[in-house]
Design an enzyme around this catalytic site. Structure first.
Site, PDB file in Angstrom:
ATOM      1  N   GLN A 126       0.837  -1.197   0.000  1.00 34.10           N
ATOM      2  CA  GLN A 126       0.000   0.000   0.000  1.00 34.10           C
ATOM      3  C   GLN A 126       0.873   1.249   0.000  1.00 34.10           C
ATOM      4  OE1 GLN A 126      -3.157   0.084   2.904  1.00 34.10           O
ATOM      5  NE2 GLN A 126      -3.726   2.154   2.342  1.00 34.10           N
ATOM      6  N   PHE A 127       1.154   1.764  -1.199  1.00 36.63           N
ATOM      7  CA  PHE A 127       2.025   2.928  -1.319  1.00 36.63           C
ATOM      8  C   PHE A 127       1.430   4.166  -0.663  1.00 36.63           C
ATOM      9  CE2 PHE A 127      -0.703   3.793  -4.901  1.00 36.63           C
ATOM     10  CZ  PHE A 127      -0.697   5.182  -5.035  1.00 36.63           C
ATOM     11  N   THR A 128       0.106   4.200  -0.485  1.00 33.70           N
ATOM     12  CA  THR A 128      -0.532   5.382   0.105  1.00 33.70           C
ATOM     13  C   THR A 128      -0.157   5.574   1.577  1.00 33.70           C
ATOM     14  OG1 THR A 128      -2.574   4.192   0.640  1.00 33.70           O
ATOM     15  CG2 THR A 128      -2.471   5.302  -1.508  1.00 33.70           C
TER      16      THR A 128
END
Length: 148
Positions: free
Chosen positions: A78-80
């Protein structure tokens, strides 16, 4: 590197209406990678995560580890987790790791976890995923390599 660890009684991840990973008791782990992260960073967070004693023992005390309860892992990239919301209302993701590097570290984390946890399921790097969970507690821990 950031791990958001949620103690779950069940969790799953779906891509294009297909369930690709599903676990019962264990941890759902959302994984964010930055450009400065390395395999050594991952090793440090994995060791801490695997050793967390956040499952209840026979006295109701959070005293048992993932291994003690034969728990599973569901690992989801999850890059966010590296969203920067300091300016304006639209998050910036420039602190997130470049996709090639982040994917390589995500795959490394999966491989390392499989060496010590019998059931490790995953999401799909870069995919539009739907994650479902029943957070047990609720119990959520944030591990950040900058603060460990």
């Amino acid at each position: 590197m950031r791990f958001i660890i949620q103690r779950v009684s069940e969790a799953s991840v779906t891509v294009e209406d297909q369930t690709i990973g599903k676990i019962q008791k264990g941890f759902l782990v959302l994984i964010g990678v930055s450009d400065s992260d390395t395999q050594e960073t991952a090793d440090k967070l994995i060791k801490k995560m695997i050793g967390l004693r956040i499952f209840e023992d026979e006295n109701g005390k959070t005293n048992l580890s993932l291994a003690d309860v034969n728990g599973s892992l569901l690992l989801v990239s999850q890059f966010t987790l590296y969203a920067n919301c300091k300016k304006g209302n639209r998050p910036s993701f420039i602190e997130a790791g470049a996709p090639d590097k982040a994917n390589a570290l995500y795959e490394y984390i999966i491989t390392k976890c499989r060496q010590s946890v019998s059931c490790v399921k995953t999401g799909e790097f870069g995919a539009d995923m739907k994650v479902a969970l029943v957070n047990d507690g609720p119990f959520t821990i944030i591990l950040d390599s900058e603060t460990l």
